[in-house]
Write a protein that holds these residues in place. Structure first.
Motif, PDB file in Angstrom:
ATOM      1  N   ALA A  16       0.843  -1.201   0.000  1.00  0.00           N
ATOM      2  CA  ALA A  16       0.000   0.000   0.000  1.00  0.00           C
ATOM      3  C   ALA A  16       0.876   1.248   0.000  1.00  0.00           C
ATOM      4  CB  ALA A  16      -0.925  -0.001   1.207  1.00  0.00           C
ATOM      5  N   ALA A  17       1.919   1.250   0.845  1.00  0.00           N
ATOM      6  CA  ALA A  17       2.855   2.385   0.895  1.00  0.00           C
ATOM      7  C   ALA A  17       3.623   2.517  -0.422  1.00  0.00           C
ATOM      8  CB  ALA A  17       3.825   2.208   2.061  1.00  0.00           C
ATOM      9  N   LEU A  18       3.994   1.378  -1.005  1.00  0.00           N
ATOM     10  CA  LEU A  18       4.692   1.369  -2.288  1.00  0.00           C
ATOM     11  C   LEU A  18       3.823   1.998  -3.381  1.00  0.00           C
ATOM     12  CD1 LEU A  18       7.055   0.370  -4.112  1.00  0.00           C
ATOM     13  CD2 LEU A  18       5.825  -1.802  -4.309  1.00  0.00           C
ATOM     14  N   THR A  19       2.554   1.612  -3.412  1.00  0.00           N
ATOM     15  CA  THR A  19       1.628   2.160  -4.404  1.00  0.00           C
ATOM     16  C   THR A  19       1.448   3.654  -4.201  1.00  0.00           C
ATOM     17  OG1 THR A  19       0.455   0.035  -4.428  1.00  0.00           O
ATOM     18  CG2 THR A  19      -0.683   1.907  -5.408  1.00  0.00           C
ATOM     19  N   TRP A  20       1.291   4.074  -2.936  1.00  0.00           N
ATOM     20  CA  TRP A  20       1.139   5.507  -2.661  1.00  0.00           C
ATOM     21  C   TRP A  20       2.360   6.299  -3.114  1.00  0.00           C
ATOM     22  CZ3 TRP A  20       4.496   8.093   0.729  1.00  0.00           C
ATOM     23  CH2 TRP A  20       4.276   9.481   0.764  1.00  0.00           C
ATOM     24  N   PHE A  21       3.553   5.845  -2.750  1.00  0.00           N
ATOM     25  CA  PHE A  21       4.767   6.581  -3.087  1.00  0.00           C
ATOM     26  C   PHE A  21       4.958   6.656  -4.601  1.00  0.00           C
ATOM     27  CE2 PHE A  21       9.547   6.707  -3.407  1.00  0.00           C
ATOM     28  CZ  PHE A  21       9.658   8.039  -3.037  1.00  0.00           C
ATOM     29  N   SER A  22       4.640   5.570  -5.304  1.00  0.00           N
ATOM     30  CA  SER A  22       4.757   5.549  -6.769  1.00  0.00           C
ATOM     31  C   SER A  22       3.782   6.553  -7.392  1.00  0.00           C
ATOM     32  CB  SER A  22       4.472   4.140  -7.295  1.00  0.00           C
ATOM     33  OG  SER A  22       5.339   3.196  -6.711  1.00  0.00           O
ATOM     34  N   LEU A  23       2.548   6.560  -6.891  1.00  0.00           N
ATOM     35  CA  LEU A  23       1.559   7.520  -7.393  1.00  0.00           C
ATOM     36  C   LEU A  23       1.949   8.949  -7.040  1.00  0.00           C
ATOM     37  CD1 LEU A  23      -1.734   5.586  -6.543  1.00  0.00           C
ATOM     38  CD2 LEU A  23      -0.738   5.951  -8.814  1.00  0.00           C
ATOM     39  N   TYR A  24       2.578   9.121  -5.880  1.00  0.00           N
ATOM     40  CA  TYR A  24       3.061  10.451  -5.485  1.00  0.00           C
ATOM     41  C   TYR A  24       4.078  10.956  -6.512  1.00  0.00           C
ATOM     42  CZ  TYR A  24       6.053  13.880  -3.210  1.00  0.00           C
ATOM     43  OH  TYR A  24       6.806  15.003  -2.951  1.00  0.00           O
ATOM     44  N   LEU A  25       5.003  10.109  -6.915  1.00  0.00           N
ATOM     45  CA  LEU A  25       6.030  10.504  -7.884  1.00  0.00           C
ATOM     46  C   LEU A  25       5.407  10.943  -9.212  1.00  0.00           C
ATOM     47  CD1 LEU A  25       8.663   7.659  -7.294  1.00  0.00           C
ATOM     48  CD2 LEU A  25       8.807  10.033  -6.514  1.00  0.00           C
ATOM     49  N   ILE A  26       4.292  10.307  -9.578  1.00  0.00           N
ATOM     50  CA  ILE A  26       3.609  10.655 -10.830  1.00  0.00           C
ATOM     51  C   ILE A  26       2.759  11.914 -10.640  1.00  0.00           C
ATOM     52  CG2 ILE A  26       1.920   9.879 -12.534  1.00  0.00           C
ATOM     53  CD1 ILE A  26       2.815   6.982 -11.812  1.00  0.00           C
ATOM     54  N   ARG A  27       1.997  11.936  -9.560  1.00  0.00           N
ATOM     55  CA  ARG A  27       1.055  13.037  -9.335  1.00  0.00           C
ATOM     56  C   ARG A  27       1.766  14.379  -9.180  1.00  0.00           C
ATOM     57  NH1 ARG A  27      -3.075  13.695  -4.183  1.00  0.00           N
ATOM     58  NH2 ARG A  27      -4.280  15.429  -5.018  1.00  0.00           N
ATOM     59  N   PHE A  28       2.893  14.391  -8.477  1.00  0.00           N
ATOM     60  CA  PHE A  28       3.623  15.638  -8.234  1.00  0.00           C
ATOM     61  C   PHE A  28       4.733  15.861  -9.264  1.00  0.00           C
ATOM     62  CE2 PHE A  28       1.454  14.802  -4.304  1.00  0.00           C
ATOM     63  CZ  PHE A  28       1.091  16.057  -3.839  1.00  0.00           C
ATOM     64  N   ILE A  29       4.621  15.127 -10.387  1.00  0.00           N
ATOM     65  CA  ILE A  29       5.455  15.310 -11.580  1.00  0.00           C
ATOM     66  C   ILE A  29       6.953  15.225 -11.273  1.00  0.00           C
ATOM     67  CG2 ILE A  29       5.581  16.607 -13.758  1.00  0.00           C
ATOM     68  CD1 ILE A  29       3.218  18.231 -12.867  1.00  0.00           C
ATOM     69  N   HIS A  30       7.309  14.273 -10.428  1.00  0.00           N
ATOM     70  CA  HIS A  30       8.729  13.979 -10.221  1.00  0.00           C
ATOM     71  C   HIS A  30       9.213  12.972 -11.260  1.00  0.00           C
ATOM     72  CE1 HIS A  30       8.986  16.247  -6.517  1.00  0.00           C
ATOM     73  NE2 HIS A  30       7.936  15.601  -6.040  1.00  0.00           N
ATOM     74  N   ALA A  31       8.271  12.172 -11.788  1.00  0.00           N
ATOM     75  CA  ALA A  31       8.612  11.156 -12.790  1.00  0.00           C
ATOM     76  C   ALA A  31       8.343  11.702 -14.188  1.00  0.00           C
ATOM     77  CB  ALA A  31       7.798   9.894 -12.556  1.00  0.00           C
ATOM     78  N   ASN A  32       9.253  11.402 -15.089  1.00  0.00           N
ATOM     79  CA  ASN A  32       9.087  11.763 -16.500  1.00  0.00           C
ATOM     80  C   ASN A  32       8.909  10.467 -17.281  1.00  0.00           C
ATOM     81  OD1 ASN A  32       9.175  12.763 -19.086  1.00  0.00           O
ATOM     82  ND2 ASN A  32      11.356  13.259 -19.056  1.00  0.00           N
ATOM     83  N   LEU A  33       7.683  10.219 -17.737  1.00  0.00           N
ATOM     84  CA  LEU A  33       7.362   8.897 -18.289  1.00  0.00           C
ATOM     85  C   LEU A  33       7.149   8.928 -19.801  1.00  0.00           C
ATOM     86  CD1 LEU A  33       4.954   7.682 -15.462  1.00  0.00           C
ATOM     87  CD2 LEU A  33       7.423   7.335 -15.678  1.00  0.00           C
ATOM     88  N   GLY A  34       7.980   9.699 -20.495  1.00  0.00           N
ATOM     89  CA  GLY A  34       7.903   9.765 -21.952  1.00  0.00           C
ATOM     90  C   GLY A  34       8.530   8.559 -22.631  1.00  0.00           C
ATOM     91  N   MET A  35       8.812   8.712 -23.929  1.00  0.00           N
ATOM     92  CA  MET A  35       9.320   7.597 -24.732  1.00  0.00           C
ATOM     93  C   MET A  35      10.671   7.090 -24.241  1.00  0.00           C
ATOM     94  SD  MET A  35       9.024   5.407 -27.083  1.00  0.00           S
ATOM     95  CE  MET A  35       7.610   5.870 -28.085  1.00  0.00           C
ATOM     96  N   GLN A  36      11.577   8.007 -23.878  1.00  0.00           N
ATOM     97  CA  GLN A  36      12.897   7.587 -23.417  1.00  0.00           C
ATOM     98  C   GLN A  36      12.800   6.781 -22.121  1.00  0.00           C
ATOM     99  OE1 GLN A  36      15.838   7.866 -25.132  1.00  0.00           O
ATOM    100  NE2 GLN A  36      16.508   6.471 -23.516  1.00  0.00           N
ATOM    101  N   ALA A  37      11.925   7.222 -21.219  1.00  0.00           N
ATOM    102  CA  ALA A  37      11.723   6.494 -19.959  1.00  0.00           C
ATOM    103  C   ALA A  37      11.162   5.100 -20.226  1.00  0.00           C
ATOM    104  CB  ALA A  37      10.788   7.278 -19.048  1.00  0.00           C
ATOM    105  N   PHE A  38      10.265   4.998 -21.204  1.00  0.00           N
ATOM    106  CA  PHE A  38       9.692   3.694 -21.575  1.00  0.00           C
ATOM    107  C   PHE A  38      10.789   2.735 -22.028  1.00  0.00           C
ATOM    108  CE2 PHE A  38       8.075   1.070 -25.171  1.00  0.00           C
ATOM    109  CZ  PHE A  38       7.327   0.173 -24.420  1.00  0.00           C
ATOM    110  N   LYS A  39      11.684   3.223 -22.890  1.00  0.00           N
ATOM    111  CA  LYS A  39      12.784   2.377 -23.383  1.00  0.00           C
ATOM    112  C   LYS A  39      13.700   1.961 -22.230  1.00  0.00           C
ATOM    113  CE  LYS A  39      12.839   4.571 -27.956  1.00  0.00           C
ATOM    114  NZ  LYS A  39      13.607   5.478 -28.853  1.00  0.00           N
ATOM    115  N   ASP A  40      14.036   2.933 -21.384  1.00  0.00           N
ATOM    116  CA  ASP A  40      14.916   2.632 -20.242  1.00  0.00           C
ATOM    117  C   ASP A  40      14.285   1.604 -19.311  1.00  0.00           C
ATOM    118  OD1 ASP A  40      16.748   4.470 -21.192  1.00  0.00           O
ATOM    119  OD2 ASP A  40      16.039   6.110 -19.911  1.00  0.00           O
TER     120      ASP A  40
END
Length: 285
Positions: free
Chosen positions: A176-200
């Protein structure tokens, strides 16, 4: 009359045989369903739904609290690392087994080589590592795999759902904490999930797959199945099973990972492309 009577008896016997065969097929089918339900163990029982509800409530409360308190990345990292510390301590205390020559050691099946456990080390790097391209790649990987892996682990209770087992609490609360922290990274735009991130992320996922193929072989004597590439997490699952042989199962696991990763990244890639097109049109103008 005797001939007619004999003919009728033959018809009756044939009908009985067919009925018996149909009954055997029906019984076999029912047995298969029952075995499947038993194989899934505690999935989607009342207790499981209670745990799912607790996990959802935890994620919602933490999302609200993070927004209200304006959590920085460092705040979120420290909180998650605290949960990790509690989780690993609980696991180590619960999963110690007697050693051959006296004393105890950690059960090799509890070593941190499952994908969600590997994220512990990535979280530590995100928390204490230096800012830069490598850290950003770690965040990108964590955001996607942590969300998918956390949700999957909550839906497939490999430790069961009993309220008097320490490992059950550890499993559900950590994921549950893992899911929250992962969603936090996405919601607060710390993660960049474009094409390059997909390949990596695809490269890292395949690297971990190969690593665990070797690791499961090395620890085969302990019957490990890290990343569930030896056998399914539970028996009787409708898609992830060994009904059609091991290689079909492994292919399904890989395809599930690739498709899941692709679908997760897709809206971010589309958004990135649209942003690039808009920027290009603006520069032309």
């Amino acid at each position: 009359c005797v001939s007619i009577y004999g003919l009728l008896q033959c018809f009756r016997l044939n009908a009985l045989c067919k009925s018996f065969q149909s009954g055997k097929k029906l019984t076999a089918a029912l047995n298969g369903i029952i075995c499947g339900l038993q194989g899934r163990g505690h999935m989607f029982t009342t207790k499981h739904f209670i745990w799912i509800g607790i996990c959802i409530l935890f994620i919602l409360i933490m999302n609200h609290y993070a927004k209200k308190e304006d959590f920085t990345l460092q705040n979120a990292c420290y909180f998650f690392m605290f949960i990790c510390l509690l989780s690993e301590t609980t696991k180590m205390m619960s999963d110690m087994i007697p050693s051959t020559h006296g004393g105890m050691h950690l059960n090799p099946q509890s070593l941190p080589f499952h994908i969600c456990s590997i994220l512990l080390f990535i979280a530590a790097y995100i928390t204490f590592g230096k800012d830069g391209p490598l850290k950003q790649k770690m965040i990108n990987f964590f955001a996607v795999v942590g969300t998918c892996g956390g949700i999957a682990a909550i839906l497939i209770p490999t430790y069961g759902v009993e309220f008097n087992v320490a490992n059950v609490y550890q499993c559900f609360m950590y994921h549950a904490a893992l899911t929250w922290f992962s969603l936090y990274l996405i919601r607060f735009i710390h993660a960049n999930l474009g094409m390059q991130a997909f390949k990596d992320n695809l490269v890292v996922l395949f690297a971990l797959l190969v690593f665990n193929l070797y690791m499961n072989s090395i620890l085969a004597v302990y019957d490990t199945t890290f990343m569930f590439i030896v056998r399914p997490p539970l028996e009787g699952l409708p898609f992830l099973n060994l009904d059609h042989g091991y290689y079909i199962y492994l292919f399904r696991v890989i395809m599930l990972g690739v498709i899941g990763l692709s679908l997760f990244h897709l809206p971010f890639i589309v958004k990135e492309r649209k942003s690039c097109e808009t920027e290009s049109d603006f520069n032309i103008a």
